[in-house]
Every structure is written in C-alpha cells, then in structure tokens.
Design an enzyme around this catalytic site. Structure first.
Site, PDB file in Angstrom:
ATOM      1  N   ARG A  14       0.802  -1.224   0.000  1.00  0.00           N
ATOM      2  CA  ARG A  14       0.000   0.000   0.000  1.00  0.00           C
ATOM      3  C   ARG A  14       0.836   1.275   0.000  1.00  0.00           C
ATOM      4  O   ARG A  14       0.304   2.368  -0.182  1.00  0.00           O
ATOM      5  CB  ARG A  14      -0.957  -0.010   1.207  1.00  0.00           C
ATOM      6  CG  ARG A  14      -2.172  -0.876   0.966  1.00  0.00           C
ATOM      7  CD  ARG A  14      -2.999  -1.024   2.225  1.00  0.00           C
ATOM      8  NE  ARG A  14      -2.435  -2.023   3.128  1.00  0.00           N
ATOM      9  CZ  ARG A  14      -2.837  -2.194   4.389  1.00  0.00           C
ATOM     10  NH1 ARG A  14      -3.764  -1.406   4.893  1.00  0.00           N
ATOM     11  NH2 ARG A  14      -2.295  -3.139   5.137  1.00  0.00           N
ATOM     12  N   GLN A  71      13.818 -14.137   4.653  1.00  0.00           N
ATOM     13  CA  GLN A  71      12.594 -14.899   4.399  1.00  0.00           C
ATOM     14  C   GLN A  71      12.351 -14.822   2.891  1.00  0.00           C
ATOM     15  O   GLN A  71      11.941 -13.788   2.369  1.00  0.00           O
ATOM     16  CB  GLN A  71      11.419 -14.280   5.171  1.00  0.00           C
ATOM     17  CG  GLN A  71      10.161 -15.103   5.064  1.00  0.00           C
ATOM     18  CD  GLN A  71       8.962 -14.422   5.729  1.00  0.00           C
ATOM     19  OE1 GLN A  71       8.968 -13.224   5.991  1.00  0.00           O
ATOM     20  NE2 GLN A  71       7.924 -15.200   5.985  1.00  0.00           N
ATOM     21  N   GLY A  76       3.856 -15.652   5.936  1.00  0.00           N
ATOM     22  CA  GLY A  76       3.220 -15.330   7.216  1.00  0.00           C
ATOM     23  C   GLY A  76       4.212 -15.042   8.325  1.00  0.00           C
ATOM     24  O   GLY A  76       5.404 -15.351   8.221  1.00  0.00           O
ATOM     25  N   GLU A 152      -7.584 -13.995  13.366  1.00  0.00           N
ATOM     26  CA  GLU A 152      -7.270 -13.000  12.343  1.00  0.00           C
ATOM     27  C   GLU A 152      -8.553 -12.479  11.707  1.00  0.00           C
ATOM     28  O   GLU A 152      -9.546 -13.204  11.605  1.00  0.00           O
ATOM     29  CB  GLU A 152      -6.372 -13.624  11.265  1.00  0.00           C
ATOM     30  CG  GLU A 152      -4.976 -13.946  11.753  1.00  0.00           C
ATOM     31  CD  GLU A 152      -4.282 -12.746  12.367  1.00  0.00           C
ATOM     32  OE1 GLU A 152      -4.072 -11.752  11.659  1.00  0.00           O
ATOM     33  OE2 GLU A 152      -3.962 -12.791  13.577  1.00  0.00           O
ATOM     34  N   ARG A 437      39.324  51.802  -9.816  1.00  0.00           N
ATOM     35  CA  ARG A 437      38.177  52.146 -10.669  1.00  0.00           C
ATOM     36  C   ARG A 437      38.563  53.403 -11.429  1.00  0.00           C
ATOM     37  O   ARG A 437      39.473  54.130 -11.022  1.00  0.00           O
ATOM     38  CB  ARG A 437      36.929  52.370  -9.829  1.00  0.00           C
ATOM     39  CG  ARG A 437      37.052  53.549  -8.904  1.00  0.00           C
ATOM     40  CD  ARG A 437      35.843  53.710  -7.999  1.00  0.00           C
ATOM     41  NE  ARG A 437      35.939  54.965  -7.304  1.00  0.00           N
ATOM     42  CZ  ARG A 437      35.613  55.148  -6.014  1.00  0.00           C
ATOM     43  NH1 ARG A 437      35.180  54.132  -5.296  1.00  0.00           N
ATOM     44  NH2 ARG A 437      35.712  56.331  -5.458  1.00  0.00           N
TER      45      ARG A 437
HETATM   46  C1  UD1 Z   1      -0.313  -9.474  12.209  1.00  0.00           C
HETATM   47  C2  UD1 Z   1      -0.987 -10.391  13.218  1.00  0.00           C
HETATM   48  C3  UD1 Z   1      -2.264  -9.716  13.716  1.00  0.00           C
HETATM   49  C4  UD1 Z   1      -1.963  -8.369  14.303  1.00  0.00           C
HETATM   50  C5  UD1 Z   1      -1.229  -7.515  13.294  1.00  0.00           C
HETATM   51  C6  UD1 Z   1      -0.785  -6.251  13.938  1.00  0.00           C
HETATM   52  C7  UD1 Z   1      -0.399 -12.630  12.490  1.00  0.00           C
HETATM   53  C8  UD1 Z   1      -0.872 -13.841  11.828  1.00  0.00           C
HETATM   54  N1  UD1 Z   1      -1.264 -11.638  12.583  1.00  0.00           N
HETATM   55  O1  UD1 Z   1      -1.196  -9.297  11.128  1.00  0.00           O
HETATM   56  O2  UD1 Z   1      -2.894 -10.532  14.680  1.00  0.00           O
HETATM   57  O3  UD1 Z   1      -3.171  -7.720  14.701  1.00  0.00           O
HETATM   58  O4  UD1 Z   1      -0.063  -8.221  12.825  1.00  0.00           O
HETATM   59  O5  UD1 Z   1      -0.234  -5.401  12.975  1.00  0.00           O
HETATM   60  O6  UD1 Z   1       0.710 -12.554  12.944  1.00  0.00           O
HETATM   61  N2  UD1 Z   1       6.022 -10.040   8.039  1.00  0.00           N
HETATM   62  C9  UD1 Z   1       7.106 -10.773   7.620  1.00  0.00           C
HETATM   63  N3  UD1 Z   1       6.908 -11.885   6.886  1.00  0.00           N
HETATM   64  C10 UD1 Z   1       5.674 -12.335   6.566  1.00  0.00           C
HETATM   65  C11 UD1 Z   1       4.565 -11.586   7.007  1.00  0.00           C
HETATM   66  C12 UD1 Z   1       4.771 -10.454   7.743  1.00  0.00           C
HETATM   67  O7  UD1 Z   1       8.242 -10.388   7.902  1.00  0.00           O
HETATM   68  O8  UD1 Z   1       5.593 -13.367   5.900  1.00  0.00           O
HETATM   69  C13 UD1 Z   1       6.233  -8.835   8.811  1.00  0.00           C
HETATM   70  C14 UD1 Z   1       5.820  -7.589   8.049  1.00  0.00           C
HETATM   71  O9  UD1 Z   1       6.891  -7.031   7.342  1.00  0.00           O
HETATM   72  C15 UD1 Z   1       5.332  -6.660   9.160  1.00  0.00           C
HETATM   73  C16 UD1 Z   1       4.817  -7.626  10.222  1.00  0.00           C
HETATM   74  O10 UD1 Z   1       5.429  -8.861   9.960  1.00  0.00           O
HETATM   75  O11 UD1 Z   1       6.382  -5.919   9.718  1.00  0.00           O
HETATM   76  C17 UD1 Z   1       3.314  -7.742  10.229  1.00  0.00           C
HETATM   77  O12 UD1 Z   1       2.861  -8.157   8.991  1.00  0.00           O
HETATM   78  P1  UD1 Z   1       1.410  -7.803   8.473  1.00  0.00           P
HETATM   79  O13 UD1 Z   1       1.133  -8.530   7.214  1.00  0.00           O
HETATM   80  O14 UD1 Z   1       1.228  -6.341   8.494  1.00  0.00           O
HETATM   81  O15 UD1 Z   1       0.500  -8.365   9.664  1.00  0.00           O
HETATM   82  P2  UD1 Z   1      -0.664  -9.375   9.603  1.00  0.00           P
HETATM   83  O16 UD1 Z   1      -0.141 -10.737   9.313  1.00  0.00           O
HETATM   84  O17 UD1 Z   1      -1.718  -8.843   8.727  1.00  0.00           O
END
Ligand code: UD1
Ligand code: MG
Length: 471
Positions: A14, A71, A76, A152, A437
């Site tokens: 985003r 990663q 996730g 979630e 000058r």
């Molecule tokens: C996650 C939580 C959710 C919480 C929210 C708060 C899980 C499953 N869910 O949501 O309960 O309310 O954070 O913001 O954990 N990231 C990685 N690798 C990945 C996915 C994410 O490094 O594969 C990192 C992202 O860069 C970010 C953070 O983890 O810094 C959170 O990722 P994001 O996708 O925003 O969070 P959600 O999984 O939606």
C-alpha cells in the site's frame, strides 16, 4: 539471555513504492532505525531482523551487530520467525517487534518484559483497545477473562469482528518454547499463511502460560501501511520531540509547524518561530530566536543568537550573532561573537571574527575576515578561477566599500580601506586605501544642455502638440 527479533520482510504494497516499507523515512531516519533505537534501550544481548523484499537495500542501513535472516517468500509471521530459527536456540526471553510499528516506546516494552518474567509466561502479548479494530487480529477470552486465542480478521465471524481488543503483533516468548512451538504451526487458514498468533492455542493446549499486557497509549502501536499513516506517525513522533523541548524550557510558538530531529539539543529560553526545520547534529544555546521560515542542519549555535528566514548548514555560530533575513550559511562557516550577517549574504568555508558585519548582498567564500571589519553591500570574494579555489584574507578593522570584487588569492591588511566599486587584484597593505576604478569627471552644465536638446526633439516629433499650439 535476552534477544530482540524484528520482522520486516514485507514489501508494503500500500505504500506504492519501489523502496521497501521500512526504509521510508520518519524525521529523516529510516522507519526501521526507530525500532532498532528503541530496542537498544532494552540492552539486548543480540538483535536480529527478518528481511525479504529488497533485503540488501535494508541491510545497508543496519549496523553490523544486527543479525540478518532472509525470508525468501512471505508465508506469514510464523514463517518469518521460522526463518530465524538459528537465533532462537537459547535460554532466555525473545522480544518480537515489527519494523513498521515505529512508535513503540521502550518504557512500555520494559513493563511488558517485567510482567512476562514475574509471571514466568511462555508468551506475553501486547494488546490494545481500538475504536476501529478492522484488519487486526482479535483477542478472544473465556468467561473468566483468560485469553484463549487470537483470530485474524480474515478468519473471524461477525461476532468475533465486534471484539475491540486487538493483537499488536508485539510479543515476548520464552525462546525455547517458541522454537518448539513453531513446529506445530499449520497454514490451514483463509490466507494460507503460517500465523505466529496460532501459538496462543498451541501453548495453552500443552499447558504453557500465555498472558496479555495492555498498552496504555494505543498510538504507540500504530502501524504504517500507507503514506497517510506514515505522515500521521511522523506527526506523533515530531510532537513528542517538540513537547519534550517545551517541557525543558524552550518556547515553540507553533509545535505543529516545527520540525526538530531527535538528536537536536536546545537550551532554555530559546524561542522557535513557526515553519522552522532543525536537522541533524545541531545544538542551540540559551535565549536564541530561531525562525520563522528557517532551515538549520548540523550547526553549533551559541547563546542569544538570532536567525531569521535563513538556511544554515554545517556552521558554527557564536553567541550574540544575528543572521538573516534571507542569509545562507554553507558548510565550514564560522561566525564568531556578535557578527551580523544580513539579507542575501552567502558565506562558505570562511571564518568571520567577532564584530564583523556583512549586512547586504555579499558572497564570502574561502575567506578569513578579522575583528570588527565591515564588508559593504555587494562585496564579492572571487574565490574560483575556473580551476582552483583561492583564499581571501581580510584583516581586522577593515572597511570594504560597497560593490567591490576581491579577486583571490588576496590579502587586505589590518585597518585598510577598499574604495567602493573596486576590483581588487593585488594585496592591500595595512592602513592603506586600495582603490581600483576609473576616475570621475564632472562636465558642468552638461545635463541642462542635454535636456533642452531632448525637449526640442520631442516637440518637433509630436504633431498633436504642434496642432494644439496653432489653435
Ligand atoms: C499481524 C498479526 C495480527 C496483528 C497484526 C498487527 C499474524 C498472523 N497476525 O497481522 O494478529 O493484529 O499483525 O499489525 O501474525 N512479516 C514478515 N513476513 C511475513 C509476514 C509479515 O516479515 O511473511 C512482517 C511484516 O513485514 C510486518 C509484520 O510482519 O512488519 C506484520 O505483517 P502484516 O502482514 O502487516 O500483519 P498481519 O499478518 O496482517
Ligand atoms: Mg499479512
């Protein structure tokens, strides 16, 4: 042992950016650096980050003591932690932070850590109550108020979506318990992701202790997902800095329009006027007046200094000096006590001793100017011959007449005077007049005669006027 792991593999879709999300800047430093600085205050034995999107670019801003785990595919938050498996095999606590939640405070984390340790939890979750919890994982509790799981948004039913207590994504784990728990994570959910949040159920089922810690100020866990949130979080950080200066005795007329970097130091009774930007390694003394419309970067400023509508970079400004309006101090400028730099004056790589005045329209570059010397309006030090820079040395108590060009290398001795409008190419000895000058001549009566001639010409060429005369 105590370690911190920061999850920062996400691209930040985003943000609509080619720059990884955690490298977007908040008050001139990358978002991830704010998280790292906060983590450092907790004195961890080791810090690690999980990177993915453009990992090498992010790594460039990290100091060498930080361990990097990659990663390769974003599967996730649980998977992100699995990628740092080598980091987790120790006896002690692991704090998990997000690279895109930069406003979290060390005091909050410290309190959470103490609770975690006192209660000897396997997992402690930082939670908050949000007016609008959409998008976050919800905290599910049983009748006695104990946490039972995190659900979630994507997997929540309508009832669950009404829960306003959310998961911040910040946790403390007993490292060995986390390492073991990760083996049981499955991706059998709507998003096909390995959820770190599933550990709540896994731990509780195996009889391990899971507790929550409620954050006092929900703004601390505001995440950055788009550029509107980036601006909002920056504003929070900026106002915090401004308010802390105000509580230390600095007057900031309009904190909303004042931008001060975190490392800036300002002493009491200084007044900062609106639309002022103070960056980098800057220190400002007492009773100064700074702004409005001023940009200062990496400057050392004494007491009672006044800077109005000006740009100052990498300069040293001693007490009692006045700069502006519309002055520019470029790197290497030193203005000693009680100097005056006025409108449209540019100074670069020069030392102006105390009491020097350069009040209007000048360029002073690669120069030394002695005590109490007056640099007249429009004086230019011609420091560059197209190949090399040269120095101009002006002594003390010198008077440089207006609109003079001083062609460097050049020395003007103590007490000398340079006649206005001169182009000075040779050294001027002490107490001498340097003038270069052409001499003035006055032709008496010339102007009157010339005007009469012009009048006649004009009348002759104006038929309308002639017609009027005839009538
Ligand atoms: C996650 C939580 C959710 C919480 C929210 C708060 C899980 C499953 N869910 O949501 O309960 O309310 O954070 O913001 O954990 N990231 C990685 N690798 C990945 C996915 C994410 O490094 O594969 C990192 C992202 O860069 C970010 C953070 O983890 O810094 C959170 O990722 P994001 O996708 O925003 O969070 P959600 O999984 O939606
Ligand atoms: Mg996600």
């Amino acid at each position: 042992m105590f370690k911190v792991l920061i999850l920062a593999a996400g691209k930040g879709k985003r943000m609509k950016s080619e720059i990884p999300k955690v490298l977007h800047r908040l008050l001139n430093r990358p978002m991830i650096s704010w998280v790292i600085e906060t983590a450092r205050k907790l004195h961890p034995d080791e810090m690690g980050v999980v990177l993915g999107y453009k990992a090498d670019e992010v790594q460039k801003v990290l100091s060498e003591d930080i361990k990097v785990f990659i990663q390769p595919e974003l599967l996730g938050t649980g998977h992100a932690v699995m990628c740092a498996e080598d980091f987790l095999n120790f006896d002690g606590d692991l704090l998990i932070l997000y690279g895109d939640v930069p406003n979290i405070k060390a005091e909050t984390l410290e309190k959470m850590l103490s609770k975690h340790r006192e209660e000897s939890n396997s997992m402690t979750i930082l939670t908050a109550f949000f007016e609008n919890p959409t998008g976050y994982g919800r905290i599910l509790r049983n009748e006695s108020g104990k946490i039972v799981s995190i659900v979630e948004e994507a997997d929540a039913d309508e009832e669950t979506k009404k829960i306003r207590e959310i998961n911040s994504g910040i946790y403390v784990f007993k490292a060995t318990h986390l390492l073991n728990g990760l083996k049981y994570l499955r991706n059998d959910n709507k998003q096909r992701e390995y959820y770190l949040t599933d550990l709540v159920k896994i731990f509780l089922e195996s009889g391990q202790k899971v507790e929550t810690f409620l954050v006092d100020n929900p703004r601390e866990i505001a995440g950055v997902n788009d550029r509107i949130q980036l601006a909002k979080v920056e504003k929070l950080l900026r106002l915090e800095i401004n308010y802390s200066h105000m509580l230390n005795g600095v007057t900031i007329i309009d904190p909303e329009s004042t931008f001060i970097d975190p490392e800036v130091k300002i002493e009491n009774d200084t007044v900062i006027y609106p639309s002022t930007f103070i960056y980098g390694n800057t220190t400002i003394g007492k009773k100064c007046e700074i702004g409005p419309f001023t940009v200062i970067k990496d400057c050392k400023i004494g007491d009672n200094v006044r800077i109005v509508q000006s740009n100052c970079e990498d300069s040293e400004i001693f007490s009692g000096t006045s700069v502006g309006p519309f002055s520019r101090l470029r790197p290497g400028t030193v203005l000693k006590e009680n100097t005056r730099i006025g409108n449209f004056v540019e100074v670069k790589n020069s030392i102006l001793e105390s009491g020097v005045k350069a009040n209007h329209l000048s360029y002073i570059g690669d120069s030394e100017v002695g005590e109490n010397t007056n640099v007249g309006a429009g004086t230019i030090t011609c420091n560059y011959d197209g190949y090399k820079k040269h120095r101009t040395r002006i002594g003390k108590n010198v008077f440089i007449g207006s609109n003079s060009a001083l062609v460097a290398p050049l020395k003007v001795g103590d007490g000398a005077i340079v006649g206005a409008g001169s182009v000075i190419t040779e050294d001027v000895p002490d107490d001498s007049l340097g003038i270069a000058r052409s001499r003035q001549i006055n032709k008496e009566g010339w102007a009157r005669k010339w005007r009469m001639k012009k009048e006649k010409e004009v009348q002759g060429l104006n038929p309308e006027k002639e017609d009027a005369k005839k009538k």
